[in-house]
Scaffold this motif. Sequence first.
Motif: not given
Length: 519
Positions: A236-240
């Motif tokens: 989630r951190l990566y994609s966001s």
Amino acid sequence: MDPILVGKAITTETSGSVYLLPKYGNRHGLVAGATGTGKTVTLMTLAEGFSRLGVPVFLADVKGDVAGLAMPGTSNEKLQARIEQMGIADYRNEAAPVVFWDLWGKAGHPVRTTVSEMGPTLLSRILELNDTQSGVLDILFKLADDRGLLLLDLADLRALLNLIAEERKDISTSYGLVSTQSIGAIQRSLLRLEQEGAELFFGEPALELADLMRTTYDGRGVVNILAADQLILKPRLYSSFLLWLLSELFENLPEVGDLEKPKLVFVFDEAHLLFDDAPAALQQRIEQVVRLIRSKGVGVYFCSQFPDDVPANVLGQLGNRVQHALRAYTPRDQKAVKTAAETFVANPGLDVAKTIGQLGVGEALVSMLLDKGVPMPVEKTLIAPPRCRMGAITDAERQQVRAGSPVGGKYDTAINRESASELLAARVQQASQDAPAASEAEEGGFGQKMSEFLFGTKRRQGMVQSVAKRTTGNVGGSIGRSVGSAIGESVMGKTGKKYGGQIGNQIVRGILGGIFGRR
């Protein structure tokens, strides 16, 4: 302007080179295929090609091998045979100009943004909040704007949450209902995020987009590589983060229309992470950005295992396609093969669905946009090898590249300027310092008033003495009643004389009783 060599067509009826035309580089693209079929090599070939054209590139290094772009390749028999088979006359081993980035600042320059720039929508996704909790986060951002409080890092976010908890009733009246349960849930999510090291991502100096769009003195585009081997473990951190970066480009770059070549190429590896569990509103935002960012001069290239990892509305915007092998072992794989075959322009001499399962490593089905933006019929293609190293680099080589970076002095040292957490802490400290002074002033005023009532003014002292002289049997009671009435009248006014006198009598009775030895 020379086109980018993608590979050589090896379809039975067709042969010849397959190119990506620079003026259609901003029409976006897709590189798909199973693990180990050559997707990364294709991305490196495209990145090198854009760099030679003077187009900066941003891409994530999920496995650590994309970093090989920073080092020249090494010739061997297999590579030489591929070059001769494709007829590449100007091939030479060379490195691309590379700048390494890392959210944690270990494998590259730190990448930072502020909480305000991230915004409540993407921050809610990173924190995995539900709709109600996301609404509280919206209120938090609005409150910060109204009170002039800067939200730079996670400490500022936590300070605002504490403020909302303290003023919850007033804030609920002015901005909307805020529950303690929602505040607690957000605080717990923040704690998890901090434990993952994300506090290093929020702060200053924030990343400036101009530093991702650099060219070298000889006109080559800089390839920006984000170390994502650890970041990918926090999807989630990566994609966001990547979506935030794409949104920043969309919102800040000016409209330029169709150029001779893109201003920037943005590669989104492991694209399925962007769309997994994304709410409908977020998917609409992604579709809007992909559709409109072309006119800003930015080309977006998604990379994933299956073409249907990308929603149909977004997939329809991707004009340049490279499909590596897919093995139809499961119903999911068979569906993906069918989807991939249907998305290509048909080639009468090629059974696409059958060929996808028979492609070897380094081979792919390719369809690029030709003149006037018309997609070419799909071709079975031998992918051109990159000129850089096809593999990971050592820590010493990484540090050498980082030491020569033009942006290291700008981002390697964090800045902590005054923001919401510092301002709110200063207000609390000032309030704690003011409280004793106010208390002393209040106590001094009451003590002085009582002293005046009992002994401080000549008029009342004379009154007490006069009463004492006239009274022989009930000195304390007479004095108490007289002085008590005086206190009541003075404190509460004439209208409160009756009730004030009663209270005053009780106070003075105890004092004078002790003086005259009565209990």
